[in-house]
Design an enzyme around this catalytic site. Structure first.
Site, PDB file in Angstrom:
ATOM      1  N   GLY A  45      -0.225  -3.994   3.097  1.00 14.43           N
ATOM      2  CA  GLY A  45      -0.545  -4.486   4.421  1.00 14.43           C
ATOM      3  C   GLY A  45      -1.157  -3.369   5.245  1.00 14.43           C
ATOM      4  O   GLY A  45      -0.897  -2.189   4.990  1.00 14.43           O
TER       5      GLY A  45
ATOM      6  N   GLN B 291      -3.775   0.994  12.715  1.00 16.44           N
ATOM      7  CA  GLN B 291      -3.496   2.094  11.793  1.00 16.44           C
ATOM      8  C   GLN B 291      -4.746   2.884  11.416  1.00 16.44           C
ATOM      9  O   GLN B 291      -4.642   4.006  10.936  1.00 16.44           O
ATOM     10  CB  GLN B 291      -2.811   1.575  10.523  1.00 16.44           C
ATOM     11  CG  GLN B 291      -1.389   1.090  10.757  1.00 16.44           C
ATOM     12  CD  GLN B 291      -0.792   0.576   9.478  1.00 16.44           C
ATOM     13  OE1 GLN B 291      -0.927  -0.596   9.144  1.00 16.44           O
ATOM     14  NE2 GLN B 291      -0.140   1.465   8.734  1.00 16.44           N
TER      15      GLN B 291
ATOM     16  N   CYS C  22       5.481   2.691   4.795  1.00 11.83           N
ATOM     17  CA  CYS C  22       4.329   2.438   5.652  1.00 11.83           C
ATOM     18  C   CYS C  22       3.269   3.494   5.394  1.00 11.83           C
ATOM     19  O   CYS C  22       3.590   4.676   5.244  1.00 11.83           O
ATOM     20  CB  CYS C  22       4.770   2.482   7.115  1.00 11.83           C
ATOM     21  SG  CYS C  22       3.452   2.183   8.298  1.00 11.83           S
ATOM     22  N   LEU C  23       2.019   3.068   5.350  1.00 13.38           N
ATOM     23  CA  LEU C  23       0.921   4.004   5.149  1.00 13.38           C
ATOM     24  C   LEU C  23       0.805   5.000   6.307  1.00 13.38           C
ATOM     25  O   LEU C  23       0.235   6.069   6.144  1.00 13.38           O
ATOM     26  CB  LEU C  23      -0.399   3.248   4.964  1.00 13.38           C
ATOM     27  CG  LEU C  23      -0.484   2.358   3.721  1.00 13.38           C
ATOM     28  CD1 LEU C  23      -1.798   1.575   3.714  1.00 13.38           C
ATOM     29  CD2 LEU C  23      -0.335   3.164   2.444  1.00 13.38           C
TER      30      LEU C  23
ATOM     31  N   HIS D 263       6.032  -6.793   9.581  1.00 16.24           N
ATOM     32  CA  HIS D 263       5.776  -5.347   9.671  1.00 16.24           C
ATOM     33  C   HIS D 263       4.434  -5.085  10.353  1.00 16.24           C
ATOM     34  O   HIS D 263       4.338  -4.250  11.267  1.00 16.24           O
ATOM     35  CB  HIS D 263       5.792  -4.772   8.242  1.00 16.24           C
ATOM     36  CG  HIS D 263       5.506  -3.308   8.145  1.00 16.24           C
ATOM     37  ND1 HIS D 263       6.468  -2.391   7.789  1.00 16.24           N
ATOM     38  CD2 HIS D 263       4.361  -2.594   8.331  1.00 16.24           C
ATOM     39  CE1 HIS D 263       5.930  -1.180   7.771  1.00 16.24           C
ATOM     40  NE2 HIS D 263       4.649  -1.276   8.086  1.00 16.24           N
ATOM     41  N   GLU D 264       3.397  -5.816   9.938  1.00 17.79           N
ATOM     42  CA  GLU D 264       2.053  -5.593  10.485  1.00 17.79           C
ATOM     43  C   GLU D 264       1.936  -6.102  11.919  1.00 17.79           C
ATOM     44  O   GLU D 264       1.271  -5.478  12.747  1.00 17.79           O
ATOM     45  CB  GLU D 264       0.989  -6.224   9.583  1.00 17.79           C
ATOM     46  CG  GLU D 264       0.944  -5.680   8.168  1.00 17.79           C
ATOM     47  CD  GLU D 264       0.863  -4.163   8.061  1.00 17.79           C
ATOM     48  OE1 GLU D 264       0.296  -3.511   8.961  1.00 17.79           O
ATOM     49  OE2 GLU D 264       1.383  -3.620   7.064  1.00 17.79           O
TER      50      GLU D 264
ATOM     51  N   HIS E   8       3.174  -3.547  14.181  1.00 13.32           N
ATOM     52  CA  HIS E   8       2.158  -2.514  14.441  1.00 13.32           C
ATOM     53  C   HIS E   8       1.276  -2.908  15.623  1.00 13.32           C
ATOM     54  O   HIS E   8       0.931  -2.063  16.453  1.00 13.32           O
ATOM     55  CB  HIS E   8       1.257  -2.299  13.217  1.00 13.32           C
ATOM     56  CG  HIS E   8       1.764  -1.293  12.252  1.00 13.32           C
ATOM     57  ND1 HIS E   8       1.987   0.029  12.583  1.00 13.32           N
ATOM     58  CD2 HIS E   8       2.071  -1.403  10.939  1.00 13.32           C
ATOM     59  CE1 HIS E   8       2.408   0.684  11.513  1.00 13.32           C
ATOM     60  NE2 HIS E   8       2.473  -0.163  10.505  1.00 13.32           N
TER      61      HIS E   8
END
Length: 165
Positions: free
Chosen positions: A46, A51, A91-92, A133-134, A137
């Site tokens: 994701g 991000q 997470c990235l 999660h996204e 963000h």
């Protein structure tokens, strides 16, 4: 298409709220393609536009590795089950860490697809977790804000421990 830099914890943009997308421009189409490539090359499932430094409500989700990523524009979780699941997340934008997070097991999502068509669907399990999660963000929330106390792990420390054994 090109790879974008994934912003890391400490970058203040990750704490800002993203703005709605009113029309799909050529620049946003390019952003979406870049996000797909960036997510894939980074090994993620994701990615939110914030991000990669763009405060637009766009997320990419790939719950299955071998399937095309799903694009959600202006995603909104309209309902969530009371039943929850606790599972590990990474997470990235928080490289090298993972932790347990409690999320709803099922959600109903309203969004626009990458052609700006209205869509509404149910998501469950891992797919629901990615979307939650996204969407966090997009609201300036990182999974580390919701991690179950005592479960955040430094994956680099774990690797060093394993190598010593």
């Amino acid at each position: 298409m090109s790879l974008r830099n994934v912003r890391q914890t400490g970058d203040e943009i990750l704490r800002k709220k993203s703005k709605d997308v009113s029309e799909l421009t050529d620049r946003l189409k390019e952003l979406i393609n870049d996000m797909k490539e960036t997510m894939k090359k980074s090994g993620g499932c994701g990615l939110a536009a914030v991000q990669v430094g763009i405060l637009k409500k766009i997320i990419i989700c790939a719950p299955e590795e071998d399937k095309e990523a799903i694009v959600l524009i202006n995603p909104e979780i309209v309902s969530a089950s009371e039943e929850t699941e606790e599972d590990s997340e990474g997470c990235l934008s928080v490289e090298g860490y993972s932790g347990m997070v409690v999320r709803p097991k099922n959600i109903v999502v309203k969004a626009k697809d990458e052609n700006m068509n209205d869509i509404e669907f149910d998501a469950e399990g891992f797919f629901a977790r990615i979307i939650c999660h996204e969407v966090d963000h997009l609201n300036g929330i990182l999974y580390t804000d919701k991690v179950v106390p005592g479960t955040l792990k430094d994956l680099n420390e774990e690797e060093e421990t394993n190598e010593e054994e």
